[in-house]
Design an enzyme around this catalytic site. Structure first.
Site, PDB file in Angstrom:
ATOM      1  NE  ARG A  34      -2.030 -45.619 -41.980  1.00 16.72           N
ATOM      2  CZ  ARG A  34      -0.974 -45.845 -41.259  1.00 16.72           C
ATOM      3  NH1 ARG A  34       0.179 -44.951 -41.381  1.00 16.72           N
ATOM      4  NH2 ARG A  34      -0.898 -46.525 -40.181  1.00 16.72           N
ATOM      5  CD  GLU A 188      -4.521 -54.258 -32.451  1.00 14.72           C
ATOM      6  OE1 GLU A 188      -5.272 -53.544 -32.526  1.00 14.72           O
ATOM      7  OE2 GLU A 188      -3.391 -54.029 -33.561  1.00 14.72           O
ATOM      8  CE  LYS A 230      -6.203 -55.369 -35.654  1.00 21.03           C
ATOM      9  NZ  LYS A 230      -6.911 -54.247 -36.072  1.00 21.03           N
ATOM     10  N   GLY A 272      -0.010 -54.889 -39.885  1.00 27.96           N
ATOM     11  CA  GLY A 272       1.307 -54.325 -39.091  1.00 27.96           C
ATOM     12  C   GLY A 272       2.240 -53.841 -40.120  1.00 27.96           C
ATOM     13  N   GLY A 273       1.848 -53.415 -41.235  1.00 27.87           N
ATOM     14  CA  GLY A 273       2.993 -52.781 -42.133  1.00 27.87           C
ATOM     15  C   GLY A 273       3.393 -53.666 -43.468  1.00 27.87           C
TER      16      GLY A 273
HETATM   17  P1  13P Z   1      -2.815 -52.439 -39.500  1.00 29.77           P
HETATM   18  O1  13P Z   1      -3.367 -53.670 -40.087  1.00 29.77           O
HETATM   19  O2  13P Z   1      -2.475 -51.373 -40.401  1.00 29.77           O
HETATM   20  O3  13P Z   1      -1.661 -52.857 -38.641  1.00 29.77           O
HETATM   21  O4  13P Z   1      -3.885 -52.025 -38.400  1.00 29.77           O
HETATM   22  C1  13P Z   1      -4.508 -52.518 -37.544  1.00 29.77           C
HETATM   23  C2  13P Z   1      -4.906 -52.015 -36.262  1.00 29.77           C
HETATM   24  O5  13P Z   1      -5.884 -51.628 -35.910  1.00 29.77           O
HETATM   25  C3  13P Z   1      -3.681 -51.695 -35.490  1.00 29.77           C
HETATM   26  O6  13P Z   1      -4.330 -51.387 -34.434  1.00 29.77           O
END
Ligand code: 13P
Length: 349
Positions: A34, A188, A230, A272-273
């Site tokens: 990033r 998640e 999540k 998620g991108g």
């Molecule tokens: P993103 O919202 O960038 O996908 O990241 C969330 C996250 O914590 C991924 O593990």
């Protein structure tokens, strides 16, 4: 359960209409990627500067109820106040700085993915050994919740049934250890949007994944009232035609209604991108269509919350206030989406 009262208090502090979670828990290689995009070297100091900027953003607590930190950040003091007022320097940890605006600090505890042995195409996440001991230390450092991510790539034959069960088992064991130690688990399971699959295939895999996850959580005696989910939204693959927000909402809610028990208090989507505007627009449609859902429909965005702020900051102290403004603006737009009141016209306001 020994820590039920503590867990309930954390849920109450995190699950509130119009507020969501900021994921700022990028691992060292991910944050380096990033930073590279904005020409900033990733060092202890730059990571501390960036994450301090996030947690000390004035007004962020109005829209954000929790922040997921990386292990290094939890042990750091915030670079605090001085960059804005040029006067005060306080010594407080990142966790204290977050909680000063009622943002509950949490910690990513998984150690990333490896291929699942003897199961082509499946991944699995590591980090269970010694987890209880690590959680006790994180708790002393101020963490009140944890996050663990399992990742599923869509391929012609992946993920397999076996792969989904192995991943579900990890998530459930992690969640049980968290609750036993008094930290609320964020569970998640992320079905990636990489690839050329259509939205139906993403829905089919997400449904099978969620079903396996909730079966495993039940097997491991995890209290569903005291965890957060999540998940990914249900989307076409990146290399496929984009779907309209109402299509995404319809597909996402159908899968979640089929698989997620009403006892779960809140569903906090990952981005998620997706582009920031896209993630907000989809969340808005989900909240509009999901008006009578048993769960709160909120966020736990990483990239979609941080991206504009990061591109404003560029590693320069003089951009700090503007970057914080960009962050709070993005958080506010997502707040509107959680109320189902977002409109793209607000992007220009
Ligand atoms: P993103 O919202 O960038 O996908 O990241 C969330 C996250 O914590 C991924 O593990």
């Amino acid at each position: 359960m020994q820590y039920a009262t503590e867990l309930e208090a954390t849920i109450n502090d995190m699950v509130q209409k119009g507020r969501g979670v900021l994921a700022a828990d990028e691992s060292a290689p991910t944050i380096a990627k990033r930073f590279k995009a904005i020409n900033v070297e990733s060092s202890e100091a730059t990571r501390r500067a960036w994450r301090s900027l996030l947690v000390t953003t004035p007004g962020l607590g109005e829209y954000i109820s929790g922040v997921i930190l990386f292990e290094e950040t939890l042990g750091q003091n915030a670079v605090d106040g001085d960059a804005i007022t040029m006067t005060m320097t306080r010594t407080r940890t990142m966790a204290q700085a977050a909680w000063a605006q009622k943002i509950v600090p949490g910690i990513k505890v998984d150690k990333g993915t490896i291929p699942l042995a003897l199961s082509a195409g499946d991944l699995v996440t590591q980090g269970l050994d010694g987890l209880a001991e690590r959680l006790r230390i994180y708790k002393l450092q101020g963490a009140r919740f944890a996050k663990w991510r399992e990742v599923y790539e869509i391929g012609p034959k992946a993920p397999t049934q076996h792969g989904m069960q192995a991943n579900a088992e990890m998530l459930a064991r992690y969640a049980a250890v968290c609750q036993a130690e008094g930290l609320v688990p964020i569970v998640e399971p992320e079905v990636l949007m990489d690839g050329g699959h259509d939205i139906r295939r993403h829905a089919e895999v997400t449904e099978a994944v969620q079903q396996a996850v909730f079966e495993a959580l039940r097997r491991h005696h995890v209290a569903l009232e005291l965890m957060l989910l999540k998940p990914n939204m249900v989307l076409p693959g990146k290399d496929c035609r984009r779907a309209r927000a109402d299509e995404v909402a319809q597909a996402t809610l159908q899968v979640l209604r089929r698989t997620v028990p009403a006892a779960v208090p809140s569903i906090n989507f990952l981005s998620g991108g997706q582009a920031p505007e896209e993630a907000t627009e989809n969340l808005n449609a989900i909240n509009q269509q999901g008006l009578n859902s048993p769960w709160l429909l909120s966020i736990s965005y990483g990239r979609a919350l941080q991206k504009t702020a990061l591109n404003t900051w560029l590693g320069k102290a003089e951009n700090l206030a503007a970057a914080q403004q960009a962050l709070v603006q993005r958080a506010r737009l997502n707040h509107m989406a959680m109320l189902g009141e977002y409109d793209v016209a607000l992007e220009l306001a």
